[in-house]
Design a protein around this motif. Structure first.
Motif, short mmCIF file in Angstrom:
data_model
loop_
_atom_site.label_atom_id
_atom_site.label_comp_id
_atom_site.label_asym_id
_atom_site.label_seq_id
_atom_site.Cartn_x
_atom_site.Cartn_y
_atom_site.Cartn_z
N THR A 63 0.87 -1.17 0.00
CA THR A 63 0.00 0.00 0.00
C THR A 63 0.91 1.22 0.00
O THR A 63 2.13 1.08 0.09
CB THR A 63 -0.95 0.01 1.21
OG1 THR A 63 -1.82 1.16 1.12
CG2 THR A 63 -0.20 0.10 2.53
N ILE A 64 0.30 2.38 -0.14
CA ILE A 64 1.07 3.63 -0.02
C ILE A 64 0.45 4.44 1.11
O ILE A 64 -0.77 4.71 1.08
CB ILE A 64 1.07 4.41 -1.35
CG1 ILE A 64 1.84 3.61 -2.40
CG2 ILE A 64 1.69 5.80 -1.16
CD1 ILE A 64 1.64 4.10 -3.81
N GLN A 65 1.26 4.75 2.12
CA GLN A 65 0.77 5.54 3.25
C GLN A 65 0.55 6.96 2.76
O GLN A 65 1.50 7.69 2.52
CB GLN A 65 1.78 5.48 4.40
CG GLN A 65 1.36 6.25 5.64
CD GLN A 65 0.03 5.77 6.18
OE1 GLN A 65 -0.28 4.58 6.17
NE2 GLN A 65 -0.82 6.70 6.61
N GLY A 66 -0.73 7.36 2.66
CA GLY A 66 -1.05 8.61 1.99
C GLY A 66 -1.22 9.80 2.92
O GLY A 66 -1.42 10.91 2.45
N PHE A 67 -1.21 9.57 4.23
CA PHE A 67 -1.36 10.70 5.16
C PHE A 67 -0.34 10.55 6.28
O PHE A 67 0.15 9.45 6.55
CB PHE A 67 -2.79 10.75 5.73
CG PHE A 67 -3.18 9.54 6.56
CD1 PHE A 67 -3.03 9.53 7.95
CD2 PHE A 67 -3.71 8.41 5.95
CE1 PHE A 67 -3.38 8.42 8.70
CE2 PHE A 67 -4.06 7.28 6.69
CZ PHE A 67 -3.90 7.29 8.07
N TYR A 85 4.78 7.26 1.74
CA TYR A 85 5.78 6.21 1.64
C TYR A 85 5.11 4.86 1.41
O TYR A 85 3.96 4.64 1.78
CB TYR A 85 6.68 6.18 2.89
CG TYR A 85 5.97 6.02 4.22
CD1 TYR A 85 5.73 4.76 4.77
CD2 TYR A 85 5.57 7.14 4.95
CE1 TYR A 85 5.10 4.63 6.00
CE2 TYR A 85 4.94 7.01 6.18
CZ TYR A 85 4.71 5.75 6.70
OH TYR A 85 4.08 5.61 7.92
#
Lengths: 142, 382
Positions: A63-67, A85
């Motif tokens: 996944t992409i940590q968006g916050f 990240y």
């Protein structure tokens, strides 16, 4: 070359300059753990030995940590300076999947099954300098 | 055969944001409503089980309701707190230790994602400090892998959210009451890809309460008692893919949802095909999709077709989260599992108004899942 300052030194062992993840292995049933544990949740035994989990694997999920995470995340970033990240589970030789940051945070560059290798990335800066944590980056072979 | 237990009172303080009310006040409102629905006073209650994650000890409710000396057990089981309170209340009545039991939950969370502390969960500090301990990451990682293994696409993730808000718009007590277009959901902010902003529920506030008694006397108190055919809680096994896992075992094992669901169907003596209306934990679109199969309502990979064909809509064969679920109601942890039970009771009583499932629903099902790997399932019968 001196080794970098790590957020948690006991997770990493160096072979030359190559970092390896350190876990544990159950003396009774052989189950592998990361990070190291002192008991086995599979067979309930309590005799464990240190185990080299390795430094190469394949991407199992991502996944992409968006916050910007709240505390206890301590990168020192603000919502303005935060950069998303990558996070993934990486399947290692023994079959264990290790959760890790990824050096790649571009969805077009991430694919389940891609070969990865362990590296160390700076994730925060203190008065004494940069603090590193483990991460996986794309590699030529698994 | 253990004696049957019935729900004779339900009470809800609507979920959402209520700046002027404490979490406990919302719990007290819900509890008074449930007692009124059952037509009994607080002094008649023989035992109570209650929980709140962020709004204080549940037994502080006695300061509002009355200091009657009853045993009040505080329950703290993450998102499965409500399910655990209910299972305990049912067991207390079955054992004969009380005639009237209460299960109650309330909460009031700060805005934004939860920020758990590693040591509370037996985990090392670095796991949180380096940015790996987020519930939203787990849901995304489990969903991504599930989509890969079972051929589910983003279309299904959007459709779950769309249906939740569509149902929420029909529910006067829901928090999110605005329908959303496919594009609005599909193009919303990436939170943890593949999951986007409108595919996640938000931590919220609210209260929920149930009053229970032996089924044989239930009709004295309510004309439409709901029988609890099963109330089961199960925790994780070695090898299941759970939230807050720095690593996953080489060999995968079934989720606690699977074991809780199987045990509940066995206890109730019914199967998934017999269920007329259901609630599945939908902290996010992906979780609901996974839970459809883990609870036995379809095969792995079949979800996308069911969603596309409208089978999970209020008028469909498998109506899921008819009140809008967590996505449209938000998640006050202590109350959320009981909200699910209240919605099923409302449906089985045929009192759900614009969102009422057609026909003559007789059997309902609820499922919660929470950290660090605990599931609660109930099967309810009119």
């Amino acid at each position: 070359m001196p080794h970098p300052v790590l957020a948690s030194p006991d997770l990493i062992r160096f072979e030359g300059d190559t970092p390896h993840l350190v876990g544990s292995r159950c003396d009774e049933c052989g189950e592998v753990y990361f990070p190291a544990t002192d008991s086995c949740t599979r067979c309930t035994a309590t005799r464990m030995s240190p185990h080299d989990v390795g430094h190469r694997g394949t991407l199992w999920s991502w996944t992409i940590q968006g916050f910007l995470p709240k505390a206890p995340y301590n990168s020192g970033e603000t919502p303005e300076t935060f950069r998303p990240y990558g996070v993934g589970y990486v399947e290692m030789a023994s079959g264990i999947k290790v959760e890790s940051r990824l050096t790649v945070a571009d969805e077009t560059q991430l694919q389940i099954g891609m070969p990865l290798e362990l590296t160390l990335i700076p994730y925060r800066t203190t008065g004494e300098g940069e603090v590193f944590t483990f991460a996986f980056r794309p590699s030529a072979s698994a | 055969m253990a004696q049957d237990v019935a729900i004779i009172g339900i009470g809800l303080h609507p979920f959402g944001r209520h700046d002027t009310l404490t979490g406990r006040a919302q719990g007290a409102i819900a509890l008074r409503a449930a007692l009124k629905d059952a037509g009994i006073g607080w002094e008649s209650v023989g035992i109570a089980y209650g929980g709140s994650h962020d709004a204080g000890n549940a037994d502080a409710l006695c300061n509002d309701l009355g200091l009657t000396g009853l045993p009040f057990i505080n329950v703290a089981n993450g998102c499965a707190t409500g399910g655990s309170a209910l299972a305990s209340a049912v067991a207390a009545i079955r054992s004969g230790s009380a005639e009237f039991a209460v299960a109650v939950g309330f909460d009031k969370h700060p805005r934004g994602a939860f920020n758990p502390h590693p040591r509370d969960w037996g985990l090392p500090d670095w796991y949180g400090e380096t940015g790996l301990m987020l519930t939203t990451q787990f849901f995304a990682l489990k969903t991504r892998r599930y989509m890969h293994e079972h051929g589910i696409t983003e279309d299904a993730l959007v459709r779950v959210a769309q249906r939740a808000f569509r149902n929420g718009a029909l529910n006067p007590q829901a928090w999110r009451r605005r329908e959303m277009s496919y594009a609005e959901i599909a193009e919303s902010m990436p939170v943890n890809l593949p999951l986007r902003q409108y595919m996640f529920c938000n931590p919220a506030e609210g209260g929920a309460a149930l009053v229970l008694c032996p089924a044989e006397i239930a009709k004295r108190y309510h004309p439409k008692p709901i029988i609890v055919k099963a109330a089961v809680v199960r925790t994780r096994h070695h090898g299941s893919f759970e939230v807050f896992s720095p690593a996953l075992a080489a060999q995968q094992a079934p989720a606690p949802t699977v074991t809780a669901s199987r045990a509940a169907f066995e206890q109730a003596g019914v199967g998934a095909r017999d269920i007329d209306v259901l609630q599945l934990q939908d902290t996010d679109s992906g979780s609901e999709i996974i839970h459809m199969a883990e609870n036995g309502f379809c095969e792995h990979g079949e979800q996308e077709r069911l969603l596309r064909d409208g089978e999970t809509e209020i008028g469909g064969r498998l109506p899921i989260n008819t009140d809008g679920g967590c996505l449209a109601n938000g998640e006050p942890i202590g109350a959320s599992g009981l909200r699910q039970v209240i919605e099923i009771c409302t449906q089985l009583r045929q009192e759900a108004g614009a969102r009422q499932v057609p026909g003559d629903p007789r059997l309902g099902y609820t499922h919660v899942y929470g950290a660090p790997g605990v599931s609660g399932v109930t099967i309810l019968q009119r």
